[in-house]
Design a protein around this motif. Structure first.
Motif, PDB file in Angstrom:
ATOM      1  N   TRP A   5       0.823  -1.208   0.000  1.00  0.00           N
ATOM      2  CA  TRP A   5       0.000   0.000   0.000  1.00  0.00           C
ATOM      3  C   TRP A   5       0.859   1.260   0.000  1.00  0.00           C
ATOM      4  N   GLY A   6       2.015   1.227   0.666  1.00  0.00           N
ATOM      5  CA  GLY A   6       2.877   2.392   0.690  1.00  0.00           C
ATOM      6  C   GLY A   6       3.463   2.709  -0.675  1.00  0.00           C
ATOM      7  N   VAL A   7       3.898   1.674  -1.384  1.00  0.00           N
ATOM      8  CA  VAL A   7       4.447   1.878  -2.726  1.00  0.00           C
ATOM      9  C   VAL A   7       3.340   2.329  -3.678  1.00  0.00           C
ATOM     10  N   TYR A   8       2.173   1.744  -3.538  1.00  0.00           N
ATOM     11  CA  TYR A   8       1.032   2.132  -4.370  1.00  0.00           C
ATOM     12  C   TYR A   8       0.701   3.614  -4.144  1.00  0.00           C
ATOM     13  N   ALA A   9       0.669   4.032  -2.869  1.00  0.00           N
ATOM     14  CA  ALA A   9       0.366   5.427  -2.536  1.00  0.00           C
ATOM     15  C   ALA A   9       1.435   6.361  -3.083  1.00  0.00           C
ATOM     16  N   ARG A  10       2.697   5.958  -2.996  1.00  0.00           N
ATOM     17  CA  ARG A  10       3.769   6.816  -3.536  1.00  0.00           C
ATOM     18  C   ARG A  10       3.628   6.959  -5.047  1.00  0.00           C
TER      19      ARG A  10
ATOM     20  N   ARG B 288      -5.788 -12.261   1.179  1.00  0.00           N
ATOM     21  CA  ARG B 288      -5.530 -12.724   2.540  1.00  0.00           C
ATOM     22  C   ARG B 288      -4.029 -12.863   2.768  1.00  0.00           C
ATOM     23  N   ARG B 289      -3.607 -12.445   3.944  1.00  0.00           N
ATOM     24  CA  ARG B 289      -2.236 -12.618   4.421  1.00  0.00           C
ATOM     25  C   ARG B 289      -1.200 -12.219   3.361  1.00  0.00           C
ATOM     26  N   THR B 290      -1.345 -11.016   2.842  1.00  0.00           N
ATOM     27  CA  THR B 290      -0.398 -10.482   1.879  1.00  0.00           C
ATOM     28  C   THR B 290      -0.337  -8.963   2.028  1.00  0.00           C
ATOM     29  N   GLY B 291       0.757  -8.393   1.631  1.00  0.00           N
ATOM     30  CA  GLY B 291       0.873  -6.941   1.642  1.00  0.00           C
ATOM     31  C   GLY B 291       0.692  -6.331   0.272  1.00  0.00           C
ATOM     32  N   ASP B 292       0.370  -7.157  -0.722  1.00  0.00           N
ATOM     33  CA  ASP B 292       0.301  -6.697  -2.103  1.00  0.00           C
ATOM     34  C   ASP B 292      -1.118  -6.263  -2.480  1.00  0.00           C
ATOM     35  N   LEU B 293      -1.194  -5.111  -3.168  1.00  0.00           N
ATOM     36  CA  LEU B 293      -2.483  -4.568  -3.592  1.00  0.00           C
ATOM     37  C   LEU B 293      -2.568  -4.375  -5.097  1.00  0.00           C
TER      38      LEU B 293
ATOM     39  N   LEU C 252      -5.449   7.387   3.269  1.00  0.00           N
ATOM     40  CA  LEU C 252      -6.135   6.633   4.314  1.00  0.00           C
ATOM     41  C   LEU C 252      -6.801   5.382   3.742  1.00  0.00           C
ATOM     42  N   VAL C 253      -7.372   5.487   2.555  1.00  0.00           N
ATOM     43  CA  VAL C 253      -8.003   4.325   1.906  1.00  0.00           C
ATOM     44  C   VAL C 253      -6.974   3.246   1.616  1.00  0.00           C
ATOM     45  N   LEU C 254      -5.819   3.632   1.082  1.00  0.00           N
ATOM     46  CA  LEU C 254      -4.788   2.648   0.752  1.00  0.00           C
ATOM     47  C   LEU C 254      -4.193   2.026   2.014  1.00  0.00           C
ATOM     48  N   ALA C 255      -4.052   2.829   3.079  1.00  0.00           N
ATOM     49  CA  ALA C 255      -3.582   2.268   4.345  1.00  0.00           C
ATOM     50  C   ALA C 255      -4.571   1.241   4.887  1.00  0.00           C
ATOM     51  N   LEU C 256      -5.864   1.543   4.765  1.00  0.00           N
ATOM     52  CA  LEU C 256      -6.891   0.588   5.187  1.00  0.00           C
ATOM     53  C   LEU C 256      -6.831  -0.676   4.334  1.00  0.00           C
ATOM     54  N   ALA C 257      -6.638  -0.503   3.036  1.00  0.00           N
ATOM     55  CA  ALA C 257      -6.538  -1.666   2.145  1.00  0.00           C
ATOM     56  C   ALA C 257      -5.372  -2.555   2.536  1.00  0.00           C
ATOM     57  N   GLY C 258      -4.224  -1.950   2.856  1.00  0.00           N
ATOM     58  CA  GLY C 258      -3.070  -2.731   3.275  1.00  0.00           C
ATOM     59  C   GLY C 258      -3.311  -3.483   4.559  1.00  0.00           C
ATOM     60  N   SER C 259      -4.010  -2.847   5.506  1.00  0.00           N
ATOM     61  CA  SER C 259      -4.319  -3.503   6.777  1.00  0.00           C
ATOM     62  C   SER C 259      -5.262  -4.688   6.571  1.00  0.00           C
ATOM     63  N   LEU C 260      -6.248  -4.516   5.703  1.00  0.00           N
ATOM     64  CA  LEU C 260      -7.200  -5.599   5.447  1.00  0.00           C
ATOM     65  C   LEU C 260      -6.558  -6.758   4.700  1.00  0.00           C
ATOM     66  N   ALA C 261      -5.677  -6.437   3.742  1.00  0.00           N
ATOM     67  CA  ALA C 261      -5.059  -7.497   2.931  1.00  0.00           C
ATOM     68  C   ALA C 261      -4.190  -8.419   3.769  1.00  0.00           C
ATOM     69  N   ARG C 262      -3.629  -7.912   4.862  1.00  0.00           N
ATOM     70  CA  ARG C 262      -2.747  -8.737   5.701  1.00  0.00           C
ATOM     71  C   ARG C 262      -3.521  -9.703   6.594  1.00  0.00           C
ATOM     72  N   GLN C 263      -4.835  -9.528   6.704  1.00  0.00           N
ATOM     73  CA  GLN C 263      -5.629 -10.358   7.594  1.00  0.00           C
ATOM     74  C   GLN C 263      -5.936 -11.724   6.977  1.00  0.00           C
ATOM     75  N   GLN C 264      -6.157 -12.670   7.863  1.00  0.00           N
ATOM     76  CA  GLN C 264      -6.714 -13.964   7.467  1.00  0.00           C
ATOM     77  C   GLN C 264      -8.232 -13.855   7.564  1.00  0.00           C
ATOM     78  N   PRO C 265      -8.976 -14.155   6.512  1.00  0.00           N
ATOM     79  CA  PRO C 265     -10.431 -14.023   6.569  1.00  0.00           C
ATOM     80  C   PRO C 265     -11.039 -14.826   7.707  1.00  0.00           C
ATOM     81  N   THR C 266     -12.070 -14.256   8.322  1.00  0.00           N
ATOM     82  CA  THR C 266     -12.781 -14.909   9.410  1.00  0.00           C
ATOM     83  C   THR C 266     -14.043 -15.573   8.868  1.00  0.00           C
ATOM     84  N   PRO C 267     -14.198 -16.872   9.057  1.00  0.00           N
ATOM     85  CA  PRO C 267     -15.404 -17.551   8.548  1.00  0.00           C
ATOM     86  C   PRO C 267     -16.663 -16.970   9.185  1.00  0.00           C
ATOM     87  N   ALA C 268     -17.736 -16.883   8.414  1.00  0.00           N
ATOM     88  CA  ALA C 268     -19.003 -16.371   8.934  1.00  0.00           C
ATOM     89  C   ALA C 268     -19.582 -17.352   9.938  1.00  0.00           C
TER      90      ALA C 268
END
Length: 551
Positions: free
Chosen positions: A59-64, A157-162, A494-510
């Motif tokens: 997300w940082g490289v994307y934002a730059r 999931r579990r990645t820093g790439d956007l 702020l949107v890209l920072a949020l995207a980076g935070s979400l991409a690093r997560q492991q999805p939670t089953p419903a």
């Protein structure tokens, strides 16, 4: 046929057309942003820029990348305008003054396209075509790219790439915006829009004076501005000019172009997260807010509240008779529900309650459906806030499409929502505190509306004007330029920072305790949260301006 009936049929035909293209066009955009194959011309662009098209970015490289591209664009466009008297097809115009060039460069690069000048008497053809029109494409593409990056944050999931900003920017421009703009320009030329490089023809007016009528590449620039939801007309009166918007059906076409991309992007969201019903829910929120706004704007204008409109039998001041009251009101609602800024009537001449609707549309954050890309990521931010509020009610960690909304995510979402209201309210207060409100044409509550509208339009990157306010001074050009700059790029970061935070997560089953975010209940909750947040933020200012005038 009664005006009310004709207006209703006009709106109904737009709804039918947008519903018809939502799925096929959304699926096409999904294939564009998700495909792995690069076209030959795209590979040439990547070599020219010097990027590896197959390399993913954090997300940082994307934002730059977003910030670097936009900074270079501002510098290039500023130099273009300052040197226009030395350029081909300058039409003999002088260089744009420094504060005006700054404002315009920032305006077009931020997808705002606010105009303090009359296009036909300030900018040469080359600057209009190779400078401003190019930004109509790429600034819109930046918005879509950022929205796609946020959706990838939800989908991965579990990645820093956007993804890769340069790939997204190039594909959106060449595969989405450019082809449709060509087809739209042809349609407008058939409808009577001018497309030439005329240097101007001097004609004698009824008062005995002379006036220069300039042609230009109007048809292509018109469709680019509508499709990119930019605004920024070739002529000062914008889409009220018969060269830009000749007939009722071209008026319909322009509104359709304004709405088609942002209303189809939720389909891209649903496809990318693997749950089409999530995309339908977001689209439903947009539709509810849009229909309510368009209906209310029409009602207020057709009612003609006020002594003069009622005496005349209609609120026709500031409107083109070939579009009538209803079609003008529909255009006004569509242009402020998105980040367009194109106008076919003067909002300053609307009734008090009719004039408050364009203000409210922008204050919603332009999410119904909003600008290209910006509307989708703004709506997803509101969805995140809504699930957080719902989580507080039941004492459960909020989730959205399988991603937990924790402290970091809600802080980023909250900061996103606070940026533009702060710019609007602080800017309006500064204008009155420094005496710069004196450039308003009117006094009293209407003067406050004019100033409030200017800052709301600039900070939300809309670009439409209430009119009646002179903004060609150094103070206004500088301050509104800063609002446009901060109102565009702080939310994107702020949107890209949020995207980076979400991409690093492991999805939670419903589970049974998970809030279904695709049902009508959630749609209603998002609508309610959106309206309540805006009301709490802006009601005092609206009460002193258009609401006081209406009373």
């Amino acid at each position: 046929m009664a005006v009310t009936t004709a207006g209703a049929l006009f709106i109904l035909s737009l709804v039918v057309a947008l519903v018809a293209v939502h799925k096929p066009f959304g699926d096409y955009m999904f294939r564009v942003v998700s495909g792995r194959r690069h076209f030959r011309v795209e590979r040439g662009v990547y070599r020219l820029v010097g990027v590896d098209a197959n390399a993913e970015q954090s997300w940082g490289v994307y934002a730059r990348g977003v910030l670097a591209f936009s900074a270079v664009s501002i510098l290039f466009l500023y130099a273009f305008m300052r040197l226009q008297n030395h350029l081909w097809l300058s039409l003999g115009f002088d260089p744009v003054m420094t504060h005006g060039a700054w404002n315009t460069a920032v305006s077009f690069v931020t997808n705002t396209n606010w105009q303090w000048y009359s296009g036909e008497s300030a900018m040469g053809h080359l600057v209009q075509m190779a400078g401003l029109a190019v930004q109509n494409f790429v600034s819109a593409a930046v918005g879509i790219a950022v929205a796609v990056a946020l959706v990838r944050g939800f989908a991965r999931r579990r990645t820093g790439d956007l993804g890769n900003f340069w790939v997204d920017l190039t594909r959106v421009t060449l595969r989405i915006l450019l082809p449709i703009s060509v087809l739209g320009a042809l349609a407008l030329m058939i409808g009577g829009a001018v497309q030439n490089l005329s240097a101007g023809t001097e004609v004698t007016t009824l008062t005995g004076g002379s006036q220069t009528i300039t042609g230009g590449p109007v048809a292509s620039q018109e469709v680019i501005k509508e499709l990119g939801t930019n605004g920024g007309g070739f002529y000062n009166v914008n889409s009220a000019h018969p060269f830009e918007n000749p007939t009722t059906w071209t008026n319909w076409l322009e509104i359709f172009l304004i709405l088609v991309i942002p209303f189809s992007l939720p389909r891209v969201f649903g496809r990318m997260v693997g749950q089409n019903r999530q995309g339908y829910a977001i689209a439903a929120v947009m539709v509810v807010l849009a229909i309510a706004s368009i209906a209310l704007t029409n009602v207020f204008e057709l009612a003609g509240d006020g002594t003069v409109p009622q005496a005349a039998g209609a609120a026709l001041e500031g409107k083109e008779v070939r579009f009538d009251v209803s079609n003008s009101a529909t255009f006004a609602a569509a242009t402020t529900l998105t980040s367009t800024g194109a106008v076919n009537s003067f909002h300053d001449s609307y009734t008090a309650l009719g004039g408050v609707m364009p203000l409210i549309n922008m204050m919603l954050g332009e999410v119904a459906p909003g600008g290209v890309g910006a509307g989708l990521y703004g709506m997803l931010i509101l969805a995140v806030i809504t699930v957080f509020v719902a989580g507080l009610m039941v004492g459960r960690t909020p989730e959205y499409v399988g991603k937990k909304i924790g402290a970091r995510e809600i802080k980023l979402a909250s900061l996103y929502f606070l940026v533009t209201p702060a710019l609007v309210l602080v800017g309006t207060a500064a204008a009155f505190a420094t005496g710069n409100n004196s450039t308003a044409l009117n006094t009293g509550p209407h003067a406050l509306s004019e100033v409030l509208y200017a800052f709301t339009s600039a900070s939300n990157n809309n670009g439409s004007a209430f009119a009646g306010l002179t903004v060609s001074t150094p103070w206004w050009n500088t301050v509104l330029g800063l609002c446009m700059l901060l109102g565009r790029f702080l939310p994107i970061i702020l949107v890209l920072a949020l995207a980076g935070s979400l991409a690093r997560q492991q999805p939670t089953p419903a589970s049974e305790g998970t809030l279904p975010t695709y049902r009508p209940l959630f749609v209603g909750m998002v609508v309610g949260v959106t309206v309540i947040l805006v009301a709490l933020t802006f009601l005092p200012a609206l009460a002193l301006g258009p609401l006081a005038e209406g009373l």
